[in-house]
Structures are given as C-alpha cells and as structure tokens.
Design an enzyme around this catalytic site. Structure first.
Site, short mmCIF file in Angstrom:
data_model
loop_
_atom_site.label_atom_id
_atom_site.label_comp_id
_atom_site.label_asym_id
_atom_site.label_seq_id
_atom_site.Cartn_x
_atom_site.Cartn_y
_atom_site.Cartn_z
CE1 TYR A 163 23.91 -27.13 -38.36
CE2 TYR A 163 26.12 -26.50 -37.67
CZ TYR A 163 25.17 -27.48 -37.89
OH TYR A 163 25.46 -28.80 -37.63
N GLY A 196 15.44 -37.33 -38.69
CA GLY A 196 16.52 -37.31 -39.69
C GLY A 196 17.20 -38.66 -39.79
NE ARG A 212 20.59 -36.34 -45.97
CZ ARG A 212 20.20 -35.31 -46.69
NH1 ARG A 212 19.52 -35.51 -47.80
NH2 ARG A 212 20.49 -34.07 -46.33
CG ASN A 262 20.37 -36.94 -36.58
OD1 ASN A 262 21.57 -36.73 -36.47
ND2 ASN A 262 19.82 -37.22 -37.76
P1 NAD Z 1 22.27 -34.90 -43.34
O1 NAD Z 1 22.02 -33.67 -44.12
O2 NAD Z 1 23.01 -36.03 -43.97
O3 NAD Z 1 20.89 -35.50 -42.80
C1 NAD Z 1 19.94 -34.63 -42.20
C2 NAD Z 1 18.70 -35.41 -41.87
O4 NAD Z 1 17.74 -34.47 -41.39
C3 NAD Z 1 18.08 -36.11 -43.07
O5 NAD Z 1 17.66 -37.40 -42.70
C4 NAD Z 1 16.87 -35.24 -43.40
O6 NAD Z 1 15.77 -35.99 -43.89
C5 NAD Z 1 16.52 -34.66 -42.04
N1 NAD Z 1 15.82 -33.40 -42.25
C6 NAD Z 1 16.31 -32.24 -42.75
N2 NAD Z 1 15.32 -31.34 -42.90
C7 NAD Z 1 14.18 -31.97 -42.48
C8 NAD Z 1 12.83 -31.58 -42.42
N3 NAD Z 1 12.41 -30.39 -42.84
N4 NAD Z 1 11.93 -32.48 -41.96
C9 NAD Z 1 12.32 -33.71 -41.55
N5 NAD Z 1 13.59 -34.14 -41.59
C10 NAD Z 1 14.50 -33.27 -42.06
O7 NAD Z 1 22.95 -34.44 -42.00
P2 NAD Z 1 23.96 -35.17 -41.00
O8 NAD Z 1 25.33 -34.76 -41.37
O9 NAD Z 1 23.63 -36.61 -40.87
O10 NAD Z 1 23.61 -34.37 -39.66
C11 NAD Z 1 22.79 -34.89 -38.64
C12 NAD Z 1 22.84 -33.95 -37.45
O11 NAD Z 1 24.19 -33.80 -37.01
C13 NAD Z 1 22.35 -32.52 -37.76
O12 NAD Z 1 21.65 -32.02 -36.66
C14 NAD Z 1 23.64 -31.76 -37.95
O13 NAD Z 1 23.47 -30.40 -37.68
C15 NAD Z 1 24.55 -32.45 -36.96
N6 NAD Z 1 25.98 -32.28 -37.27
C16 NAD Z 1 26.50 -32.79 -38.43
C17 NAD Z 1 27.86 -32.61 -38.68
C18 NAD Z 1 28.53 -33.15 -39.92
O14 NAD Z 1 29.72 -32.86 -40.10
N7 NAD Z 1 27.86 -33.90 -40.77
C19 NAD Z 1 28.66 -31.93 -37.77
C20 NAD Z 1 28.09 -31.43 -36.61
C21 NAD Z 1 26.74 -31.61 -36.38
#
Ligand code: NAD
Length: 247
Positions: free
Chosen positions: A153, A15, A18, A88
């Site tokens: 989730y 991931g 982005r 991630n």
């Molecule tokens: P985002 O949606 O901006 O990015 C998610 C990334 O995961 C992307 O790069 C996407 O390409 C990749 N991804 C999703 N599905 C995929 C697939 N099928 N195959 C390959 N890659 C895939 O998310 P984010 O906010 O940057 O979150 C990153 C991590 O942090 C996640 O695990 C999320 O659960 C965790 N998180 C985020 C937050 C938040 O507030 N943004 C809070 C707590 C935890």
C-alpha cells in the site's frame, strides 16, 4: 463573496460510492458541480448515486478493460467532459512483507497506482484542450511515515506522490493543477477492520485525539478542486489531526 463555487464544472470521483469518495461527491455537488461517482459494486453505486442525486458508473477497476469501459460510458453521463478528476478509489491488502503474496501486490498496485495513471492519461487531453483541469490524487499519511504491514500500500501511495509532482510540472502551463491529499486515519470501511486496541494506539499518536471524518478529507479535496486553488499544484495537502507535520 462565495468561495469554492464549482458551478459549471463536472467531477468524476472514483470510489465515490462510500467513505471519503462519497463525502467528496456530496460536497462537490453541494458546491455546484455536476458529479459522476464510480465504484465496483453495481447496487452500491446505484444506491449512493440516487441518494446524492449524482450520476453513477459501476466499473471494476481491477479489470483490464476498465479504463476503456469508463471512456466509452463517460459521454453519456458527462457529455461536457470531466473538469475535476478525483482519483480516490483505493484498497489495502495488509500483511508483513515476507507474508504478502504476489497477488496482493498486484491488486494494490493495479488499483492504487496503475489505474490512477491510466485514468489520468485518458482524461488529461480534454483538460489541456479546455485549458482547465483539476486532478486530485488520494495519497496517505503512511506513505510519509511508514507503517508495519503495509509495504504494498505504501509503495503505491508513495508512487502517487511522485506522479503528482512530476505531472504537475508538465501541465501547469495549461491551467491543469495536480495535487495529492494525504489523509491520516479516517473513520471509513477501510479503517473499520483495524482492531480496537490498535485503533487506540493510533489515537494516542494523534494530537487531535481522534480519527478524522470523511467530510474533513472531502473539504480539502473540494478546496483543491476550486477555481480559487489555481496557483496550487504539485503539492500534498496533509489532513491528519497533527499526526504527521513533515513535508
Ligand atoms: P473505502 O474502502 O471506504 O472506499 C474505497 C472506495 O474505492 C469504494 O468506493 C470502492 O468501491 C472503491 N474501490 C475499491 N476497489 C475498487 C475497484 N476494484 N473498482 C472500483 N472501485 C473500487 O476507503 P476510504 O477510506 O474511503 O479511502 C478512500 C481513499 O483514501 C483511498 O485511496 C485510501 O487509500 C485513501 N486513504 C484512506 C485513509 C483512511 O484512513 N480511511 C487514510 C489514508 C488514505
């Protein structure tokens, strides 16, 4: 003295095209690591890889053969192997429990849990052989607090915490650390979908009075990836502006 110098280490950030993953890839690279980012969308992966001057792998983690594809592609992009694995990539498919479809559960548990386990299983033998490794799994504040509409989730992220603790004990002897980072609410595409009035409600519960930045999560990940963090394992580093201060 330099701190968290990652020269000589290679990181795989799933991931990484982005959001938090991209910010992490950028920081790990700045600290001297070779970096490979993995994402599902070919164009986005290529664009980000070019922008950050890192290697890119486009693999859809939902596909059953995704781990095999990664294993066969890695020797070309990371000939020396992977020293730092940042699990991630993650998705949400929110809805009240009784309205969440079986398909939504399957997608969330596959990406957020099953592929983390499988990718770790694929890369761990090389780390234990080298007697060095860093595995950092992305958990979430909501798996510690609970949240309406996120049973699938939160189930996946709570499992990640258990996986992290249990695996940490198994591989500590081999100088492989396994930790989780639990972000609070961070401004990325994932949280962009939250309606403004709900965002305001969350902000009222955050002592820092704002959402976090992806770079602030990346900093925690880079620290845990560093050689200096060798004695930290099995833990969860909370990065949430004070929203949750329990263990
Ligand atoms: P985002 O949606 O901006 O990015 C998610 C990334 O995961 C992307 O790069 C996407 O390409 C990749 N991804 C999703 N599905 C995929 C697939 N099928 N195959 C390959 N890659 C895939 O998310 P984010 O906010 O940057 O979150 C990153 C991590 O942090 C996640 O695990 C999320 O659960 C965790 N998180 C985020 C937050 C938040 O507030 N943004 C809070 C707590 C935890």
């Amino acid at each position: 003295m330099t701190f968290a110098n990652l020269t000589g280490l290679t990181a795989l950030v799933t991931g990484g095209s982005r959001g938090i993953g991209k910010a992490t890839a950028q920081l790990l690279k700045a600290q001297g690591a070779e970096v490979v980012i993995l994402g599902s969308n070919v164009e986005t992966v290529e664009k980000t890889a070019t922008e950050l001057q890192v290697k890119g792998l486009a693999v859809d983690l939902f596909q059953p053969d995704s781990i095999a594809k990664i294993e066969s592609a890695l020797p070309q992009v990371a000939p020396g192997g992977i020293d730092i694995l940042v699990n991630n990539a993650g998705i949400t498919k929110d809805g009240l429990f009784l309205r969440q479809s079986e398909e939504a559960w399957e997608q969330v548990l596959t990406i957020n849990l099953q592929r983390v386990v499988q990718l770790t299983r694929a890369l761990l033998p090389e780390m234990t052989k080298k007697n060095f490794g860093r595995i950092i799994n992305l958990s979430s504040i909501v798996s510690h607090m609970g949240n309406v509409g996120q049973t699938n989730y939160i189930t996946s992220k709570a499992a990640i915490t258990g996986f992290t603790k249990a695996l940490a004990k198994e591989v500590a002897r081999k100088n492989v650390t396994v930790n989780a980072v639990a972000p609070g609410f961070v401004a990325t595409d994932m949280t962009n979908t939250i309606p403004d009035q709900i965002k305001e409600k969350f902000i009222q519960q955050i002592p820092a009075n704002r959402f976090g930045e992806a770079t602030e999560i990346a900093a925690a990940i880079a620290f845990l990836a560093s050689r200096e963090a060798a004695y930290i394992t099995g833990t969860t580093l909370h990065v949430n502006g004070g929203m949750y201060v329990g263990n």
